[in-house]
Design a protein around this motif. Structure first.
Motif, PDB file in Angstrom:
ATOM      1  N   GLU A   1      -1.307   0.868  -3.772  1.00 51.74           N
ATOM      2  CA  GLU A   1      -0.712   1.411  -2.544  1.00 51.74           C
ATOM      3  C   GLU A   1      -1.437   2.693  -2.160  1.00 51.74           C
ATOM      4  O   GLU A   1      -1.956   3.390  -3.021  1.00 51.74           O
ATOM      5  CB  GLU A   1       0.760   1.762  -2.782  1.00 51.74           C
TER       6      GLU A   1
ATOM      7  N   LEU B   1       7.599  -0.418   5.188  1.00 55.23           N
ATOM      8  CA  LEU B   1       6.260   0.039   4.815  1.00 55.23           C
ATOM      9  C   LEU B   1       5.206  -0.475   5.792  1.00 55.23           C
ATOM     10  O   LEU B   1       5.430  -1.491   6.416  1.00 55.23           O
ATOM     11  CB  LEU B   1       5.942  -0.461   3.415  1.00 55.23           C
ATOM     12  N   PRO B   2       4.074   0.148   5.887  1.00 55.27           N
ATOM     13  CA  PRO B   2       3.671   1.406   5.247  1.00 55.27           C
ATOM     14  C   PRO B   2       4.315   2.634   5.883  1.00 55.27           C
ATOM     15  O   PRO B   2       4.599   2.653   7.068  1.00 55.27           O
ATOM     16  CB  PRO B   2       2.146   1.426   5.430  1.00 55.27           C
TER      17      PRO B   2
ATOM     18  N   CYS C   1       4.947   5.752  -1.071  1.00 51.36           N
ATOM     19  CA  CYS C   1       4.402   4.480  -1.569  1.00 51.36           C
ATOM     20  C   CYS C   1       5.498   3.565  -2.089  1.00 51.36           C
ATOM     21  O   CYS C   1       5.431   3.068  -3.195  1.00 51.36           O
ATOM     22  CB  CYS C   1       3.378   4.739  -2.665  1.00 51.36           C
TER      23      CYS C   1
END
Lengths: 306, 265
Positions: B228, A59-60, B240
């Motif tokens: 998120e 992530l992201p 997410c």
């Protein structure tokens, strides 16, 4: 005027209308149930499935950009066995033709294994060969960046599969018509144009990339002119149907693709913004055909006045 | 799971400016109001345009009859546009989304809000007020942390729901100086809990990480609501994700509330 005919034929596959939902933007359809009439869709294209399954990228994974978004999900999926056992029954509930998107991770031969697994499943209406995902780091280059590699993969799958084959191509190439021709010559029934464009976005305050994998796939209205152009270019050179996609957010943007030469379209990023948009687009296309006294959708395919 | 999600054109009933950059919108929607649980969120389309393109997720802040409220801070273009909306304007809203807090009716309750984290916790406090027997006299504490005193929000709402409120600010302009996680540590150290307390927290990730540590250290279960960036908000795009002991999970669909111990910080 009576209702125009929206049906299209792609390989052996007959669709009641030309509007599909693009791979990776619609989960396994269940996420959208209640928000959109799933049975009204031309077809549902599944999230891309690999042989062993993938946890996906760190992530992201997404960020918004002007009129678009970047994503680097990294083909997160449960693998073909779990897909057949757990996700396919869920997809069936959508009561729309199911197109299963597949990809290899390391060895293009995986496409053959995957296609073999799907061959025996009757309600898999077609297979989309995703040879153009920009977010798998084990691959140095994309299969769809090389006409010869594209030809070999499609040909190998064609040998084992009687299903309708759709090859999804990358816009990250110098001449997309070369790749489209290679797919056609190897026996692909259709091509999907386009996958995401490779992009990048930076948080200047932190001096960090906004996506962990640094580069990612750009989608949304920002890429639409490029997608329409590539459909138009490919339409001049190939005979197999084109499924156009890239930034379609309404009927008008879908119609651009038909006029440029697409026989069908897929809605992607717009599903995130308005889950029922694919249904709205089908109605919008119908109205356009009525207003323009066109009885068959196919009559406007490539009907650009230029 | 199996919960109904609605997409509606909803009308803004009122807008209130709470502090320099903080706004409260009251929005009419019978369905969203009737079906929301604390910790769930809505996806708001700020404008029918391609910039901003995606919806913005906001936690359900309060429910009042056939209306729900969202509380937000202006942090970028989309929230700026939302702040310019007025009563009578319409917003395309999808909700309620995600899994909310698992309401614990036994044991002391400790709410920990960092910054905008107060938004969903007010809904939780009001729900707990209704569900916990008022005669039981279970201790209920709300800890609110913010950068500075003008950004300490919703004190009154927590008090009205029977919570003892303690405050911390990064600059010390109100309450204890420091982070709200420091305040929680102090509370856990100095308070005698007769029963088994539960922590419910919402705020920035570093704060939640600290709370997860304290939860482990003191052996007190904590539920944390993660923030998120989201694209779809309904579990389809896998954008997410959060890493947990059971692999990647979707913040929007499997969360946004998770057990603190299950998240890999």
């Amino acid at each position: 005027m009576k209702n125009p005919d929206l049906s299209v034929k792609i390989g052996k596959l007959k669709l009641k209308n030309p509007v599909m939902v693009a791979s990776g933007t619609f989960g396994y359809a269940e996420e959208f149930s209640g928000l959109v009439g799933l049975h009204k869709l031309g077809a549902v294209v599944s999230k891309t499935i690999t042989l062993k399954g993938r946890p996906g990228n760190t992530l992201p994974r997404t960020c918004e950009t002007p009129a678009g978004m970047l994503n680097s999900i990294g083909l997160e999926n449960p693998g073909i066995n779990k897909f057949i056992k757990e996700k396919l029954p869920v997809l069936r509930r959508a009561k729309a033709p199911i197109i299963v998107s597949i990809a290899s991770e390391n060895d293009p031969q995986e496409f053959v294994v995957l296609a073999n697994e799907l061959e025996k499943i009757r309600d898999v209406a077609a297979i989309e060969l995703n040879i153009s995902c920009p977010n798998v780091k084990t691959q140095k280059s994309l299969i769809s960046q090389d006409p010869e590699a594209t030809f070999q993969v499609v040909k190998a799958v064609r040998k084992v599969s009687t299903k309708t084959l759709i090859t999804k191509l990358s816009p990250n190439v110098t001449d997309i018509t070369q790749i489209a021709l290679a797919a056609q010559n190897a026996g692909s029934d259709a091509v999907s144009l386009i996958n995401t464009l490779l992009g990048m976005s930076i948080d200047v305050k932190a001096r960090k990339p906004k996506i962990a994998s640094i580069t990612a796939g750009l989608s949304g209205p920002a890429i639409r002119p490029i997608a329409v152009r590539m459909v138009w270019e490919a339409f001049q050179k190939i005979k197999i149907p084109i499924i156009g996609m890239g930034g379609i957010i309404d009927a008008s943007s879908a119609l651009e693709f038909f006029l440029a030469g697409a026989s069908a379209v897929a809605v992607g990023t717009a599903n995130f913004i308005d889950p029922k948009i694919s249904n709205t687009i089908i109605e919008g296309i119908r109205s356009y055909l009525k207003e323009n006294r066109v009885s068959h959708l196919e009559d406007i395919v490539g009907a650009l006045k230029a | 799971m199996g919960k109904t999600i609605y997409q509606e054109k909803t009308r803004i009933l009122s807008k209130q400016k709470l502090a320099s950059n903080f706004f409260l919108l009251k929005i009419a929607s019978k369905k969203i109001a009737a079906n929301s649980a604390p910790g769930q969120f809505v996806q708001i389309r700020v404008q029918d345009s391609v910039v901003p393109l995606l919806r913005r997720p906001l936690g359900v802040h309060r429910i009042e009859k056939n209306n729900f409220e969202v509380l937000f801070q202006v942090v970028g273009k989309a929230t700026e546009m939302l702040a310019q909306k007025n009563s009578g304007d319409y917003l395309d809203v999808i909700g309620p989304l995600g899994n909310g807090f698992n309401l614990q009716k036994r044991g002391e309750i400790i709410l920990v809000a960092g910054g905008m984290g107060v938004a969903p916790l007010v809904f939780l406090a009001e729900k707990l007020k209704k569900s916990v027997d008022p005669k039981s006299k279970i201790q209920k504490i709300a800890l609110i942390g913010a950068k500075t005193k003008t950004q300490i929000l919703c004190e009154t709402e927590f008090k009205k729901s029977g919570f003892e409120v303690r405050v911390s600010t990064d600059d010390g302009s109100k309450g204890a100086k420091g982070y709200v996680s420091d305040l929680l540590k102090q509370v856990l150290r100095t308070t005698h809990f007769a029963l088994r307390p539960n922590i419910f927290a919402c705020g920035p990730r570093p704060m939640l990480k600290e709370i997860a540590k304290l939860s482990k250290e003191f052996g007190i279960p904590a539920q944390v609501s993660l923030e998120e960036h989201m694209a779809c908000g309904i579990g389809a795009c896998l954008g997410c994700a959060v890493e947990t002991s059971k692999g990647f999970k979707r913040v929007c669909k499997d969360g946004p509330v998770f057990q603190a111990e299950e998240v890999i910080w």
